[in-house]
Each structure stands twice: as structure tokens, then as C-alpha cells.
Design a protein around this motif. Structure first.
Motif, mmCIF file in Angstrom:
data_model
loop_
_atom_site.group_PDB
_atom_site.id
_atom_site.type_symbol
_atom_site.label_atom_id
_atom_site.label_comp_id
_atom_site.label_asym_id
_atom_site.label_seq_id
_atom_site.Cartn_x
_atom_site.Cartn_y
_atom_site.Cartn_z
ATOM 1 N N GLY A 157 0.891 -1.320 0.173
ATOM 2 C CA GLY A 157 0.279 0.358 -0.227
ATOM 3 C C GLY A 157 0.928 1.134 -0.186
ATOM 4 O O GLY A 157 0.409 2.023 0.141
ATOM 5 N N GLN A 158 1.755 1.369 -0.342
ATOM 6 C CA GLN A 158 2.627 2.489 0.001
ATOM 7 C C GLN A 158 3.626 2.822 -0.957
ATOM 8 O O GLN A 158 3.590 1.887 -2.558
ATOM 9 N N SER A 159 3.857 4.177 -2.020
ATOM 10 C CA SER A 159 3.918 4.199 -3.336
ATOM 11 C C SER A 159 5.480 4.529 -3.353
ATOM 12 O O SER A 159 5.999 5.415 -1.697
ATOM 13 N N LYS A 160 6.080 4.104 -4.474
ATOM 14 C CA LYS A 160 7.569 3.685 -4.509
ATOM 15 C C LYS A 160 7.804 5.516 -4.996
ATOM 16 O O LYS A 160 9.397 5.776 -5.173
ATOM 17 N N SER A 161 7.118 6.188 -5.480
ATOM 18 C CA SER A 161 7.830 7.097 -5.544
ATOM 19 C C SER A 161 8.088 7.942 -4.092
ATOM 20 O O SER A 161 7.143 8.375 -3.496
ATOM 21 N N SER A 162 8.858 9.457 -4.489
ATOM 22 C CA SER A 162 9.530 10.224 -3.696
ATOM 23 C C SER A 162 8.487 11.201 -3.430
ATOM 24 O O SER A 162 7.520 11.316 -4.437
ATOM 25 N N GLU A 163 8.383 11.448 -2.579
ATOM 26 C CA GLU A 163 7.355 13.086 -2.192
ATOM 27 C C GLU A 163 7.531 13.768 -2.668
ATOM 28 O O GLU A 163 8.684 14.601 -3.502
ATOM 29 N N ALA A 201 -10.221 16.799 5.349
ATOM 30 C CA ALA A 201 -9.384 15.360 5.178
ATOM 31 C C ALA A 201 -9.312 15.150 4.461
ATOM 32 O O ALA A 201 -8.211 14.376 4.174
ATOM 33 N N PHE A 202 -9.383 15.584 3.478
ATOM 34 C CA PHE A 202 -8.559 14.920 2.247
ATOM 35 C C PHE A 202 -7.121 16.251 1.925
ATOM 36 O O PHE A 202 -6.941 15.633 2.158
ATOM 37 N N LYS A 203 -7.406 17.682 2.520
ATOM 38 C CA LYS A 203 -6.588 17.753 1.925
ATOM 39 C C LYS A 203 -5.246 17.362 2.879
ATOM 40 O O LYS A 203 -4.162 17.760 2.854
ATOM 41 N N GLU A 204 -5.729 17.025 4.421
ATOM 42 C CA GLU A 204 -4.852 16.227 5.682
ATOM 43 C C GLU A 204 -4.245 15.265 4.981
ATOM 44 O O GLU A 204 -2.987 15.082 5.296
ATOM 45 N N ALA A 205 -5.018 14.734 4.356
ATOM 46 C CA ALA A 205 -4.340 12.996 3.928
ATOM 47 C C ALA A 205 -3.617 12.989 2.794
ATOM 48 O O ALA A 205 -2.724 12.439 2.589
ATOM 49 N N PHE A 206 -3.672 14.399 1.699
ATOM 50 C CA PHE A 206 -3.371 14.551 0.312
ATOM 51 C C PHE A 206 -1.572 15.678 0.586
ATOM 52 O O PHE A 206 -1.098 14.932 -0.517
ATOM 53 N N LYS A 207 -1.764 15.723 1.986
ATOM 54 C CA LYS A 207 -0.661 16.338 2.198
ATOM 55 C C LYS A 207 0.713 16.350 1.490
ATOM 56 O O LYS A 207 1.308 17.075 1.011
ATOM 57 N N GLN A 208 0.893 15.235 1.984
ATOM 58 C CA GLN A 208 2.383 14.607 1.516
ATOM 59 C C GLN A 208 2.814 15.080 0.321
ATOM 60 O O GLN A 208 4.087 14.584 -0.174
ATOM 61 N N PHE A 209 1.433 14.657 -0.413
ATOM 62 C CA PHE A 209 1.649 14.337 -2.223
ATOM 63 C C PHE A 209 1.054 15.612 -2.786
ATOM 64 O O PHE A 209 1.559 15.232 -3.758
ATOM 65 N N ASP A 210 1.036 16.659 -2.297
ATOM 66 C CA ASP A 210 0.400 17.576 -2.078
ATOM 67 C C ASP A 210 2.004 18.948 -3.037
ATOM 68 O O ASP A 210 2.693 19.793 -2.211
ATOM 69 N N TRP A 211 2.653 18.637 -4.588
ATOM 70 C CA TRP A 211 3.456 19.508 -4.727
ATOM 71 C C TRP A 211 3.988 20.958 -4.999
ATOM 72 O O TRP A 211 4.689 21.597 -4.297
ATOM 73 N N ALA A 212 2.619 21.143 -5.060
ATOM 74 C CA ALA A 212 2.335 22.399 -4.562
ATOM 75 C C ALA A 212 2.308 23.534 -3.287
ATOM 76 O O ALA A 212 3.150 24.390 -3.442
ATOM 77 N N LEU A 213 2.715 22.568 -2.154
ATOM 78 C CA LEU A 213 3.243 23.514 -0.945
ATOM 79 C C LEU A 213 4.898 23.291 -1.200
ATOM 80 O O LEU A 213 5.334 23.778 -0.805
ATOM 81 N N ALA A 214 5.198 22.603 -2.203
ATOM 82 C CA ALA A 214 6.866 22.504 -1.525
ATOM 83 C C ALA A 214 7.548 23.598 -3.179
ATOM 84 O O ALA A 214 8.377 24.063 -2.750
ATOM 85 N N ASP A 215 6.460 23.963 -3.829
ATOM 86 C CA ASP A 215 7.093 24.808 -5.128
ATOM 87 C C ASP A 215 6.914 26.063 -4.945
ATOM 88 O O ASP A 215 6.542 26.555 -4.002
#
Length: 572
Positions: free
Chosen positions: A488-494, A558-572
Motif C-alpha cells: 500500500g505504499q507509493s515508491k515514488s518520492s514525495e 480530511a482530503f487535504k490532510e490525507a493528500f498533504k504529503q503528495f501536494d507538490w504545490a506546497l513544496a514549490d
């Protein structure tokens, strides 16, 4: 610690009486500091002997300044005696009175961060920083350099930011026109996200509704709020407000819940792009077309005089962040050219996908107001928008893998038609088994046949839409590869940024249904297909799935919290 601050509009030489008034107010309110906007001194073209005498008295300390006070550079040059004193005294004109300069970042003893851009834009200087800090002109690069401050509690500018009144419902007094704004000021406000942005105008007081900025990585749940306030000059004949007192705690966090009346930032959408050609309105954001809206000749609606309806602009669009109609609480991520939001009246529910405890029906939307991606007139903007929308889609794929392993695939569909309001993609998970058995692809093709559409689906990649001839309906069908979903874990980096690598994660097919002017296509086609496929026929119409604002806010959070580690817009 909360500080009381008083801000004053341009006094234009009347500082003796205004300082006396401030002294009386300070005795009652104990202000931490005062700020004078615009021109503190009289216009040199009309300066009187009394004005000159007042300047001398101020410099000599004969006029009392009761508390730490800052003044800015307005539209006129400073008097020569003032310039000489400031150069000799490190910008302290007299006890308690400090010059903020043309461009400056100041942190007060209370911890309040003030950024200042004085003067007017000098159109004769196309590059470089201005060198004379006492002349009332700044350059584009002066404004850009101030962005390096990164943040501000208070932003002070002589001029208004361009388009600050966009989507505001606050009106100016009768007979008063909107002051000329500067793009570089708007860009500076966007970069710094100040709590307060003060400016001045000679004959008007204007306090805009608060507006919010996109969340930042260190606090993804908060939307920083800016309050823009322009004070009238103290001598305005209509006696409009020229003083503004408020309290500020520089240590407080941005609010989680937006104040009533808050709008999206009026600067979110750039305005350099060409205006789109006139387009006919055919459907609203959420069409309620039913089974009767099938294949039939298109009837172009016109007014009685034969003219077409006026095209809908961003101010009338549910998807434009500058529109007062946008549903702010549904937005979950904002990038530079696209954003992500939960769907209003979602097809799926909290129990549709057992591994995901909230509806996962999402929309990926370009910031540009355009009925199609191909309709974005600037090629570079179109390319960036398409890339960001794809990054969101692939990030959602990674999110699904992290939650469900290889159990869920996804369907993303798009209606690209010149007569709709604002193009967008709809994203919805689906069982991987349905994809692998070919049932998802078959469902779309069979539904098109049942509707007796005169065209058929083709396996084709049309990219940003410029590769298609005319309008189309597109659907991407994706399923993860088993090797990409281990435990159940994505092998792609955050926040993965390599689109080519992400494209290889799993298998996907792009189907395109050409549309033309000969028949009317139901904008709810994609939703109807997915409703039948998922056994959710009772939820075909989004209006039948309406939620309260509280329910929508809870699901989006709830979605935003779950999606946070994949939200590339927060890192850009």
C-alpha cells in the motif's frame, strides 16, 4: 503581544495640527506607533512661508512627536532641509519621527514587520534599482527586491495595487474614480501576503473586503488574509476617513476559518493574456441535463435583435478564484497555474471506497478563464497549465497507491468545448478490477452508442488540446502496476516532479470522443457513465447530492490532510 497602531493619510504639510490630534488620541489609547502615509510635507509647487517655517520647527524639535512615528515618501520630493537632516541623522528627522525611505523593511521593537515602497513607478527606467532614495520614483526592480522580505505584517505603498477592486463589492464614493494602480505593487502584495496593506488617495477612503492567499507549506491549512485600506488625505473636502486605528499581534497565526465576506485574492489570475473571442453560453458549471438532452440539432440562442449573449467573464464564473461565487472552502491546493478542489455534490460518498473515509471526487482546474486548454492564448501559459494539471493528476495516483495499494485505479474526464464556461478535469477513483477487465472503457463506449452520438471514441493522446481538431470529450483510464504498490505504499518520492517517470507508474489509456456543432453533448456524460459503473445511479444529478457547508468543509479538510504529503504545490 498585541500592539495598537494608528495610520494617517497624506497630511500634505498639515503635520502640526495632525500631530497635536494624534497626541490627544495617544493619551487615551496608548498607541505603540503611528504611521503617516503619502506626502508628509506640502507640495513644493504650492509651499507657503508657513509650511517652510513648520519644517524648520519640526527639525529643531519645537513640534512634539508624542510616540514612535514613521513617515513615507509620497508623490512629491522631500524639502531640502529635510533631506539634509535625514542624511546626517540616519533617517531620524527629530525625536520619535523616522523616515522609512523609498524602499525598506523595518522591524519595530514590538516585532511588527513593516515593508515600504514609496513614490511612483518611473517608466523611464526599465531595469535596475533607483539610486536616489529621496526622490519620489521607484522602479520595477525596487519592488521586486522587496519581495526578498518574504513576509510582512504591514505593507505600505504610495500607489494602489492594480486590480485590487476586482470582485470587491465595496463601492467608492460618488464621483470618485479608482486610483491608477501598479502591477508591481500587486505582485509585491502577492509575494509578501501582508496582514494589512495601506495606501492613500487624495479624495477617497476605501476599505476592501479581506482577501485570502493560497496556503503555504509551513501551514497548509491556513489561508493568509490581507486587508487593503486606502486612507483619504487629511484635507479632503468631504471629510472622509483619514485616520485608521487597529490592533495587531505579529505572533498570531493566519486564521483557519475565513472572515465573513472574504474573497479570493484579486491578484491570483494574471491579466497579461489576450481576451478570449466571444463565446456563446451553453451550460452553467453544474449542468442538470437529463436523458432528454441527447443527440439533436444544436440551436444557437440569440437575443431578439439577433445578437449573441455577452460572453461570461471571470467575475461570473464559479471556477475563477477572483469571482465572488467561488466556493473557497472546497479548495484544497493552489499552484501557479492550476488548483485542486473537492467536487460540489460529489458522485462518490464516504463509504464508496472503504480505504478512503471521504468522497474522493475531485476537480483539477486551470486558473486561466478559458473554455478549453487550447483556448489559453499564450503558448507558454498553456504549457505550464497543462503540466501542472497533469502533476496534480499523477499526485492523486500516488495518493491512491499509498492508501489502497493496487486496489483502486482512477478515471479523469474532460469536456473541451468552445461554448462552456471554464474547462476543468474531474477525477474519480474506480476499482482496478473494473479497469483490468475492460469494463470502464466499455462503459464509456456503450453509453456513447446508447446516446446515438454520431462520432465514436478513439484511442488517442491530444495533449493540451492543440493536437485535436475541434471540440472533444476525453477520458483517461489509469490502473496502478502491481510492482508500484507494495504494502500500500507509493515508491515514488514525495512531491515527485519527473513527469516522465510518473507517466510510467501503472498503465493508462486516453480515449477521445470528437464533438461537433451538429449535436448537443450532455456535459454530465462522464458523471452519468461513472454513476452507472459504480452502482450510484441515484446520484447522477449533483443537486441530489448536495451537502451542507459544514459537511463540504469537513470532507475538504480530511482530503487535504490525507493528500498533504503528495501536494507538490506546497513544496514549490
Amino acid at each position: 503581544m498585541t500592539s495598537k497602531i494608528i495610520v494617517v493619510g497624506a497630511v500634505e504639510g498639515a503635520f502640526p495640527s495632525i500631530l497635536e490630534k494624534i497626541s490627544k488620541l495617544h493619551a487615551k489609547n496608548s498607541f505603540s506607533l503611528a504611521i503617516f502615509l503619502g506626502d508628509f510635507f506640502a507640495d513644493p509647487e504650492s509651499r507657503s512661508e508657513e509650511d517652510t517655517a513648520n519644517v524648520s520647527a519640526l527639525i529643531d524639535g519645537k513640534i512634539s512627536v508624542p510616540l514612535p512615528t514613521y513617515f513615507t515618501l509620497g508623490k512629491h520630493p522631500l524639502p531640502e532641509p529635510v533631506r539634509e537632516r535625514l542624511e546626517a541623522s540616519s533617517d531620524e528627522l527629530c525625536p520619535n519621527l523616522y523616515f522609512l525611505g523609498k524602499t525598506s523593511t523595518t522591524k519595530t521593537s514590538e516585532g511588527i514587520r513593516i515593508v515600504n515602497l514609496g513614490g511612483s513607478l518611473d517608466p523611464t527606467i526599465t531595469a535596475g534599482l533607483s539610486k536616489e532614495k529621496h526622490l519620489p520614483f521607484h522602479t520595477e526592480d525596487d519592488a521586486k527586491a522587496l519581495r526578498g522580505a518574504n513576509s510582512a505584517d504591514i505593507l505600505l505603498t504610495t500607489h494602489w495595487p492594480l486590480n485590487v477592486r476586482k470582485v470587491s463589492r465595496v463601492v467608492l464614493p460618488d464621483g470618485v474614480e479608482t486610483p491608477a494602480g501598479e502591477r508591481c505593487v500587486a505582485d509585491l502584495c502577492t509575494a509578501l501576503r501582508p496582514r494589512y496593506h495601506f495606501s492613500t488617495s487624495s479624495d477617497a477612503f476605501y476599505e476592501r473586503e479581506p482577501f485570502f492567499h493560497p496556503p503555504i507549506a509551513k501551514d497548509p491549512n491556513a489561508k493568509p488574509i490581507t486587508r487593503f485600506i486606502s486612507l483619504a488625505s487629511s484635507a479632503n473636502p468631504s471629510k472622509l476617513k483619514s485616520l485608521y486605528a487597529f490592533s495587531l499581534d505579529p505572533t498570531s497565526s493566519a486564521p483557519i476559518n475565513l472572515p465573513p465576506g472574504t474573497t479570493a485574492s484579486p491578484f491570483t489570475i494574471t491579466h497579461k493574456r489576450q481576451r478570449l473571442p466571444d463565446q456563446e453560453q451553453s451550460y452553467s458549471r453544474y449542468s442538470t441535463a437529463q436523458n432528454g438532452d441527447h443527440y439533436r440539432p444544436r440551436k444557437h440562442y440569440r437575443h431578439k435583435d439577433g445578437s449573441r449573449p455577452a460572453p461570461l467573464g471571470p467575475e461570473d464564473c464559479f471556477f475563477c478564484l477572483s469571482s465572488p461565487s467561488v466556493k473557497i472552502h472546497l479548495i484544497t491546493s493552489i499552484a501557479n497555474d492550476a488548483y485542486l478542489t473537492t467536487a460540489k455534490g460529489p458522485l462518490s460518498t464516504q463509504s464508496t471506497f472503504p480505504s478512503i473515509p471521504f468522497p474522493a471526487h475531485l476537480l483539477i482546474i486551470p486558473l486561466e478563464h478559458s473554455p478549453t486548454l487550447a483556448g489559453i492564448s499564450v503558448p507558454e501559459d498553456r504549457a505550464r497549465t497543462y503540466k501542472e494539471m497533469q502533476r496534480y493528476r499523477r499526485a492523486l495516483h500516488s495518493f491512491l497507491i499509498s492508501k489502497c495499494g493496487s486496489k483502486l485505479g482512477a478515471v479523469t474526464w474532460e469536456v473541451s468545448r468552445a461554448h462552456i464556461r471554464h474547462t476543468h478535469w474531474q477525477f474519480l477513483p474506480v476499482s482496478s478490477d473494473l479497469v483490468k477487465k475492460g469494463l470502464v472503457e466499455a462503459a464509456f463506449k456503450v453509453e456513447a452508442e446508447n446516446e446515438k452520438y454520431p462520432t465514436s471514441f478513439r484511442t488517442k493522446d491530444v495533449g493540451d488540446g492543440t493536437g485535436a481538431k475541434g471540440d472533444f470529450f476525453r477520458v483517461w483510464i489509469w490502473v496502478p502496476a502491481v510492482e508500484d504498490a507494495v504494502d500500500g505504499q507509493s515508491k515514488s518520492s514525495e512531491h515527485a516532479q519527473d513527469d516522465e517517470v510518473e507517466e510510467k507508474r501503472g498503465k493508462q489509456k486516453s480515449l477521445v470522443l470528437p464533438l461537433n456543432e451538429e449535436f448537443r453533448f450532455d456535459l454530465q456524460f462522464g458523471r452519468r457513465v461513472m454513476a452507472k459503473l459504480l452502482g450510484l445511479e441515484s446520484r447522477m444529478n449533483w443537486r441530489d447530492c448536495a451537502q451542507t457547508d459544514e459537511e463540504e468543509t469537513k470532507d475538504a479538510g480530511a482530503f487535504k490532510e490525507a493528500f498533504k504529503q503528495f501536494d507538490w504545490a506546497l513544496a514549490d
